[in-house]
Design an enzyme around this catalytic site. Sequence first.
Site, short mmCIF file in Angstrom:
data_model
loop_
_atom_site.label_atom_id
_atom_site.label_comp_id
_atom_site.label_asym_id
_atom_site.label_seq_id
_atom_site.Cartn_x
_atom_site.Cartn_y
_atom_site.Cartn_z
N SER A 83 72.94 110.15 45.54
CA SER A 83 71.96 109.69 46.44
C SER A 83 71.18 110.66 47.31
O SER A 83 71.37 111.88 47.77
CB SER A 83 73.54 109.52 47.15
OG SER A 83 72.65 109.11 48.55
N TYR A 113 79.43 110.89 54.38
CA TYR A 113 78.90 110.87 52.59
C TYR A 113 78.01 111.40 52.16
O TYR A 113 77.64 112.08 51.30
CB TYR A 113 78.17 109.08 53.20
CG TYR A 113 78.51 109.04 51.07
CD1 TYR A 113 78.53 108.29 50.48
CD2 TYR A 113 76.48 108.83 51.33
CE1 TYR A 113 78.14 107.72 49.21
CE2 TYR A 113 76.19 107.62 50.22
CZ TYR A 113 76.76 107.48 49.46
OH TYR A 113 76.49 107.48 47.59
#
Length: 300
Positions: A133, A146
């Site tokens: 990501s 995250y």
Amino acid sequence: LSGCDSGFGQATARHLDIMGFRVFASVLDLQSPGAQELRRSCSPRLTLLQMDLTKSDDIQRVLQHIQAHTNSTGLWGLVNNAGFNDTIADAELSPLGKFRACMEVNFFGSLELTKGLLPLLRSAGGRIVTVSSPAGDMPFPCLAAYGTSKAALSLLMDTFRSELQPWGIKVSLILPGYYKTGTTCDPAFWNLQKQRLLASLPQELLQAYGEDYVEEINQQFIQFMKVAVEDLSAVVNSITDGLLAANPAVRYYPGQGLGIMYFIHRYLPYFVRDLFLKGFFINPKLPRALRREHHNDVKK
């Protein structure tokens, strides 16, 4: 191919099956709607396997199954796609357990699965494609748990890419923009997570930041969901290219606006980068203890 209950994993499993490949697709729950959809829409070549990446026993069971069915041929490709996040909050407000949960799935689970499959991948001179990501490259506000797990994952895969070169294994990272997958765009899910977070916060922290601060973050995130892209084909095509191209890219950036985002991240000063990420994603209001009206109340 891990994480096929929904989103990129499910779409990629179906795409590779249509192309005629033998696909081992792992799901968290064999009875989930996503798993049933794959059973319905894919050929008998596709094998569904139950796997929770936080459970070593699950991973070992999947490894044994794949080894038994690919020993003679080797394994051409591994797609690390499973990902987890259920917290949108400042790092200080995110419980330590949330950081650990993200690391367990996004980093340690993918590490154990990759290491377990490397002998088969080495014998085929195959490919590893991993969905990471942009949050692992940039300090997105309220995504620390995250983002840090994805940063660890990206660095791990870069290391594998360098170390596995002599074996002929090519390693690619996919860094997608914001897409509509699983619970990522379900306001009810995020509202529930917000309530749980508020209930778990120590009183002193809740006083310092204010409940309205956490509410505001959640509202902004739910607003941000409206930019999520529904068509997953750019990501599926990037994963497929990573598996099949003669010279796959080291990094793929499917999604809109990532070019400008990475340009700002790499070439402009830190304060510009921070302003951009706040403007693009979440721009929290001032914590309660820093607001003027709070200081006035204290003086009174």
